[in-house]
Motif scaffolding. Structure first.
Motif, PDB file in Angstrom:
ATOM      1  N   TRP A  56      13.373  -8.238   5.648  1.00 51.36           N
ATOM      2  CA  TRP A  56      12.501  -8.796   4.613  1.00 51.36           C
ATOM      3  C   TRP A  56      11.176  -8.040   4.535  1.00 51.36           C
ATOM      4  O   TRP A  56      10.652  -7.819   3.454  1.00 51.36           O
ATOM      5  N   GLU A  57      10.627  -7.627   5.680  1.00 55.02           N
ATOM      6  CA  GLU A  57       9.337  -6.937   5.665  1.00 55.02           C
ATOM      7  C   GLU A  57       9.419  -5.634   4.868  1.00 55.02           C
ATOM      8  O   GLU A  57       8.535  -5.329   4.059  1.00 55.02           O
ATOM      9  N   THR A  58      10.475  -4.866   5.095  1.00 55.84           N
ATOM     10  CA  THR A  58      10.645  -3.622   4.343  1.00 55.84           C
ATOM     11  C   THR A  58      10.814  -3.921   2.860  1.00 55.84           C
ATOM     12  O   THR A  58      10.207  -3.265   2.004  1.00 55.84           O
ATOM     13  N   PHE A  59      11.622  -4.916   2.571  1.00 53.60           N
ATOM     14  CA  PHE A  59      11.874  -5.274   1.179  1.00 53.60           C
ATOM     15  C   PHE A  59      10.594  -5.695   0.467  1.00 53.60           C
ATOM     16  O   PHE A  59      10.275  -5.207  -0.619  1.00 53.60           O
ATOM     17  N   VAL A  60       9.837  -6.597   1.077  1.00 50.74           N
ATOM     18  CA  VAL A  60       8.666  -7.146   0.411  1.00 50.74           C
ATOM     19  C   VAL A  60       7.587  -6.074   0.231  1.00 50.74           C
ATOM     20  O   VAL A  60       6.865  -6.056  -0.777  1.00 50.74           O
ATOM     21  N   ARG A  61       7.474  -5.165   1.174  1.00 47.36           N
ATOM     22  CA  ARG A  61       6.501  -4.071   1.032  1.00 47.36           C
ATOM     23  C   ARG A  61       6.899  -3.141  -0.118  1.00 47.36           C
ATOM     24  O   ARG A  61       6.045  -2.708  -0.900  1.00 47.36           O
ATOM     25  N   ASN A  62       8.186  -2.856  -0.220  1.00 47.78           N
ATOM     26  CA  ASN A  62       8.662  -1.989  -1.306  1.00 47.78           C
ATOM     27  C   ASN A  62       8.466  -2.646  -2.673  1.00 47.78           C
ATOM     28  O   ASN A  62       8.069  -1.995  -3.643  1.00 47.78           O
ATOM     29  N   VAL A  63       8.757  -3.935  -2.745  1.00 51.91           N
ATOM     30  CA  VAL A  63       8.617  -4.649  -4.016  1.00 51.91           C
ATOM     31  C   VAL A  63       7.150  -4.713  -4.429  1.00 51.91           C
ATOM     32  O   VAL A  63       6.806  -4.465  -5.593  1.00 51.91           O
ATOM     33  N   ALA A  64       6.273  -5.029  -3.468  1.00 52.52           N
ATOM     34  CA  ALA A  64       4.841  -5.094  -3.782  1.00 52.52           C
ATOM     35  C   ALA A  64       4.319  -3.723  -4.211  1.00 52.52           C
ATOM     36  O   ALA A  64       3.510  -3.614  -5.142  1.00 52.52           O
ATOM     37  N   TRP A  65       4.774  -2.676  -3.541  1.00 52.89           N
ATOM     38  CA  TRP A  65       4.367  -1.312  -3.924  1.00 52.89           C
ATOM     39  C   TRP A  65       4.849  -0.993  -5.338  1.00 52.89           C
ATOM     40  O   TRP A  65       4.090  -0.464  -6.164  1.00 52.89           O
ATOM     41  N   ALA A  66       6.107  -1.300  -5.612  1.00 54.86           N
ATOM     42  CA  ALA A  66       6.672  -0.993  -6.933  1.00 54.86           C
ATOM     43  C   ALA A  66       5.978  -1.793  -8.022  1.00 54.86           C
ATOM     44  O   ALA A  66       5.781  -1.292  -9.140  1.00 54.86           O
ATOM     45  N   ARG A  67       5.589  -3.016  -7.715  1.00 57.84           N
ATOM     46  CA  ARG A  67       4.885  -3.837  -8.705  1.00 57.84           C
ATOM     47  C   ARG A  67       3.600  -3.163  -9.181  1.00 57.84           C
ATOM     48  O   ARG A  67       3.187  -3.294 -10.329  1.00 57.84           O
ATOM     49  N   MET A  68       2.972  -2.405  -8.289  1.00 56.21           N
ATOM     50  CA  MET A  68       1.698  -1.769  -8.624  1.00 56.21           C
ATOM     51  C   MET A  68       1.841  -0.339  -9.137  1.00 56.21           C
ATOM     52  O   MET A  68       0.943   0.164  -9.809  1.00 56.21           O
ATOM     53  N   TYR A  72      16.592   1.521   6.463  1.00 54.82           N
ATOM     54  CA  TYR A  72      17.576   1.276   5.412  1.00 54.82           C
ATOM     55  C   TYR A  72      18.995   1.381   5.953  1.00 54.82           C
ATOM     56  O   TYR A  72      19.278   2.160   6.866  1.00 54.82           O
ATOM     57  N   GLU A  73      19.874   0.608   5.371  1.00 54.62           N
ATOM     58  CA  GLU A  73      21.287   0.688   5.716  1.00 54.62           C
ATOM     59  C   GLU A  73      21.890   1.991   5.199  1.00 54.62           C
ATOM     60  O   GLU A  73      22.856   2.507   5.756  1.00 54.62           O
ATOM     61  N   ASN A  74      21.310   2.481   4.133  1.00 56.21           N
ATOM     62  CA  ASN A  74      21.771   3.743   3.543  1.00 56.21           C
ATOM     63  C   ASN A  74      20.600   4.359   2.791  1.00 56.21           C
ATOM     64  O   ASN A  74      19.827   3.647   2.143  1.00 56.21           O
ATOM     65  N   PHE A  75      20.430   5.657   2.888  1.00 51.36           N
ATOM     66  CA  PHE A  75      19.364   6.354   2.166  1.00 51.36           C
ATOM     67  C   PHE A  75      20.043   7.448   1.349  1.00 51.36           C
ATOM     68  O   PHE A  75      20.368   8.517   1.875  1.00 51.36           O
ATOM     69  N   GLN A 123       0.801  -1.220   0.000  1.00 51.89           N
ATOM     70  CA  GLN A 123       0.000   0.000   0.000  1.00 51.89           C
ATOM     71  C   GLN A 123       0.836   1.274   0.000  1.00 51.89           C
ATOM     72  O   GLN A 123       0.363   2.332  -0.393  1.00 51.89           O
ATOM     73  N   LYS A 124       2.088   1.173   0.452  1.00 53.06           N
ATOM     74  CA  LYS A 124       2.935   2.363   0.426  1.00 53.06           C
ATOM     75  C   LYS A 124       4.404   1.975   0.352  1.00 53.06           C
ATOM     76  O   LYS A 124       4.800   0.871   0.736  1.00 53.06           O
ATOM     77  N   LEU A 125       5.200   2.895  -0.166  1.00 52.21           N
ATOM     78  CA  LEU A 125       6.656   2.730  -0.188  1.00 52.21           C
ATOM     79  C   LEU A 125       7.209   3.165   1.156  1.00 52.21           C
ATOM     80  O   LEU A 125       6.871   4.245   1.660  1.00 52.21           O
ATOM     81  N   ILE A 126       8.046   2.339   1.746  1.00 46.06           N
ATOM     82  CA  ILE A 126       8.653   2.682   3.033  1.00 46.06           C
ATOM     83  C   ILE A 126       9.731   3.736   2.793  1.00 46.06           C
ATOM     84  O   ILE A 126      10.721   3.468   2.105  1.00 46.06           O
ATOM     85  N   ILE A 127       9.554   4.919   3.345  1.00 41.44           N
ATOM     86  CA  ILE A 127      10.517   6.011   3.101  1.00 41.44           C
ATOM     87  C   ILE A 127      11.227   6.455   4.372  1.00 41.44           C
ATOM     88  O   ILE A 127      12.066   7.363   4.339  1.00 41.44           O
TER      89      ILE A 127
END
Length: 772
Positions: free
Chosen positions: A118-130, A68-71, A59-63
């Motif tokens: 993994w939670e941050t990664f999977v949320r970002n990937v699902a968001w980007a997919r849409m 993150y290890e680096n932003f 539903q949203k990109l984690i910002i």
């Protein structure tokens, strides 16, 4: 994954040697959950996401930066672009080598790569997919899975399974997208008339004879069987060279039970709109494995990734990249020779390109790929200032090599006439992030591809062009012409290095007495490629679980070879460990003239290398082509892998991490050129050198399921790639006892000859009895 490390050696007919293999690991529940996610998130990626589980997570990109290890800068710019509506829209063509696209893809990749959990990664990937352009999403996700250490062993579908439209002609893509199972199930099949094949029975002869149209090609096998380019039911199995390994497995049978498969015969590109004699080679230049190899090489060693941060400098990234370019050109040249063509044409900045090219591809948004007419003038189109920049890059490096040293902007002086300078030359030619002077040399590689695709610096929405993505550019014969510019620079650098002396090449106590090679036979086999991602059928869910109940297959003829073997007889005065290298090269040019060795060294392809512990006395080594270190057989299809994962997810199967071949291996079936029916003359070169490395190959990663990118132990030793063919050759010094040339012939067997001899009895159905 094929275990290529097992070498059986009968040493003096007394003992046998084998490298110990690692125990295959079985996937745990956590691994299977991740694998399931990747397969489902990439399913029909150009369609809206239909998996409710992943829709809720995306539903949203984690910002928030603590996740993150680096932003970095690119992540901030990506997020700003999204908020302003400035991202490349979904449905538009994405080019990895378009500057504006690259910057956004880099930011998205960092959102994936730097995610702490993994939670941050999977949320970002699902968001980007849409929310993100489909091509950009797949590009960034592929890079992240390859380079993120915790994803080692996880499998993505092959790029030609994710985006079949990059690899198959538009006619096939249209037919696949129109496929409707409800309509198809009512369709009466196998009743076809052909205007271009006419059977005639002659009573005065004992057999049946027929005529066929002049434009028939070997890879149009389906016409000989009475099939057309339309959909047929496949009620037996996936056609694949290693299918038998799985067909006997009861778990495989269980996984595929009740599964529906439909195939369509597929042709290669031919000269339809204009005459182009080099389309005769389309079976090779458009081979899926050939193009995928180049794609994954440039994913593994992506030009914009920092070598130290990602460990790519440990693998000598720049040198390895330009060596691969040289090997690709050499292999292409071998294929040209077997088809009667000579040297790859040279590229001149102000000369017309004789042969045009129409890729006959269509992007999933319905826009066709741009084409090039015959006698095309590149210098009269596009941004001429960009063209001048690319020219200047080449001019500058030639002048620098002549000078012998380069002084960087920070005052560092590099001696370019030393062997170790190959690192700088390789990095420069790739235009990667490790280039020794980024102010002058970075990104010229991208600019060159943008110019040839008629894309300007700030263009965002561009027409599809094969030169803008790694997975499509090898289709065009112009690729090989232009990339000769890269290898010319590389050879110019090598020109300033002294040829190896006899002392350099001589291996004390080692003599290759003989090498026998079994018969080399090539042929066309027929294989199924999984193109289910083109399916427009309605997805079925039962209790929230996706039911993958049908697959679309592209059935295509492709070049292959019979397995062959080497039998080495090598004498050693003492017990010592050595490295055996195997090269294959042409012997004669297109006119039948012997190619001088110093020139011909550029045309040898290294097909194998392995370490062997010699004992005092006579060593007899048997080595099969199936054991070659850097090649792979056919991979399991996307569909089959998903079925296996779900079976394991339900606790009914132990999913081995080595179930598939490595993503970046060279296709085993393309090791040999096509050859001739009466034998195409070639030569092997075998060379043994001392092994004196401080590391063991594959020692710091599990080679049963990992390719070891960035490990520093991928390669057999630290010798220059292509050694001893990497420098000019002094023939008075080159011939040493530990080197051995062997003349051979490559025989082509016409798989489809029987269809010329008599009428196929089951005309209108696929011939499963065909023998290879």
């Amino acid at each position: 994954m094929k275990l290529t490390l097992v070498i059986l050696a009968l040493v003096g007919c007394v003992a046998a040697f084998s490298v110990p293999t690692q125990k295959v690991k079985i996937a745990d529940k956590d691994f299977l959950e991740k694998q399931k996610f990747f397969f489902e998130i990439l399913y029909r990626v150009e369609d809206p996401l239909n998996f409710e589980e992943w829709i809720k997570l995306g539903q949203k990109l984690i910002i928030e930066k603590p996740h993150y290890e680096n932003f970095d800068f690119y992540m901030e710019k990506f997020w700003e672009s999204y908020k302003l509506g400035a991202l490349l829209p979904k449905g538009e063509f994405f080019g990895a080598l378009v500057k504006t696209h690259h910057k956004q893809a880099y930011g998205l990749f960092n959102f994936f790569y730097y995610a702490k959990d993994w939670e941050t990664f999977v949320r970002n990937v699902a968001w980007a997919r849409m929310h993100v352009n489909e091509g950009m999403f797949v590009y960034a996700l592929t890079l992240a899975v390859i380079h993120k250490p915790e994803f080692e062993g996880l499998i993505l579908p092959q790029i030609y399974e994710i985006f079949p439209q990059y690899f198959f002609n538009s006619k096939f893509v249209y037919e696949a997208e129109k496929f409707d199972y409800e309509v198809f199930s009512k369709y009466i099949m196998y009743e076809k008339e052909y205007k271009d094949i006419l059977y005639k029975d002659y009573s005065e002869f004992t057999g049946n004879f027929y005529f066929y149209t002049k434009d028939w090609k070997t890879w149009q096998w389906y016409k000989m069987m009475g099939l057309d380019q339309e959909w047929y039911v496949e009620d037996k199995y996936f056609l694949r060279e290693n299918y038998a390994e799985f067909a006997k497995d009861p778990k495989y049978v269980e996984a595929m039970k009740g599964f529906q498969k439909f195939y369509m015969p597929v042709d290669y590109t031919r000269d339809i709109a204009f005459f182009n004699e080099e389309s005769k080679l389309s079976y090779f230049t458009e081979d899926l494995g050939w193009n995928a190899y180049w794609y994954y090489l440039n994913m593994d060693y992506a030009f914009f990734l920092n070598g130290k941060q990602f460990g790519l400098d440990k693998d000598r990234r720049g040198e390895f990249w330009i060596y691969n370019v040289q090997q690709i050109l050499a292999r292409y040249y071998q294929e040209r020779l077997t088809n009667g063509y000579g040297d790859i044409p040279e590229f001149f900045w102000y000369k017309q390109i004789e042969y045009g090219y129409d890729p006959q591809l269509i992007y999933y948004n319905g826009i066709g790929y741009s084409y090039r007419k015959n006698y095309y003038d590149f210098y009269t189109y596009g941004n001429f200032e960009m063209y001048t920049q690319v020219q200047n890059f080449f001019s500058r490096v030639y002048k620098t090599l002549e000078t012998g040293f380069y002084k960087t902007a920070d005052g560092h002086v590099i001696d370019l006439h030393k062997p170790e300078a190959v690192k700088f030359i390789g990095d420069y030619l790739q235009g990667n992030a490790d280039t020794f002077d980024k102010y002058f040399f970075n990104y010229y590689y991208m600019l060159a591809h943008m110019y040839f695709a008629d894309v300007d610096y700030s263009d965002m929405e561009v027409f599809p062009n094969i030169f803008l993505n790694f997975e499509t550019m090898l289709r065009d014969p112009f690729f090989y012409t232009f990339y000769k510019k890269f290898t010319d620079v590389f050879y110019h650098f090598k020109y300033f290095l002294q040829p190896y002396t006899k002392k350099d090449l001589f291996y004390e106590g080692i003599t290759i007495k003989d090498v026998t090679v079994s018969k080399l036979v090539t042929y066309y086999d027929i294989v199924d490629f999984d193109v289910t991602n083109l399916l427009n059928d309605k997805m079925t869910f039962v209790d929230g679980q996706f039911v993958w109940d049908k697959a679309l297959l592209a059935r295509q003829a492709r070049l292959n070879h019979k397995p062959f073997e080497f039998d080495f007889t090598i004498e050693s005065k003492t017990a010592q460990k050595g490295v055996v290298r195997v090269f294959l090269g042409p012997k004669f040019d297109e006119f039948g003239r012997v190619i001088p060795l110093d020139y011909n060294r550029k045309n040898f392809v290294q097909i194998d290398s392995f370490i062997f512990p010699f004992v005092a006395g006579t060593n007899t080594i048997k080595r099969s082509s199936k054991e070659f270190t850097w090649t792979a057989e056919d991979r399991l299809t996307y569909t089959e892998l998903y079925k296996y994962v779900m079976l394991a997810y339900e606790g009914k199967y132990d999913f081995p991490l080595d179930i598939s071949e490595p993503h970046n291996a060279f296709p085993d079936r393309l090791v040999l050129p096509k050859g001739w029916e009466h034998g195409f003359p070639m030569q092997f070169y075998f060379f043994v050198s001392p092994y004196a490395e401080e590391y063991e190959q594959f020692s710091n990663f599990d080679y049963t399921y990992s390719s070891g990118v960035g490990s520093g132990t991928r390669f057999v030793d630290t010798k220059p790639f292509g050694y001893p063919f990497d420098r000019q050759i002094d023939e008075y010094a080159f011939f040493v006892p530990n080197g051995y040339f062997k003349d051979v012939k490559v025989y082509y067997v016409d798989t489809f000859a029987k269809y010329f001899e008599k009428k196929y009895e089951n005309f209108g159905t696929f011939d499963y009895s065909i023998e290879y």
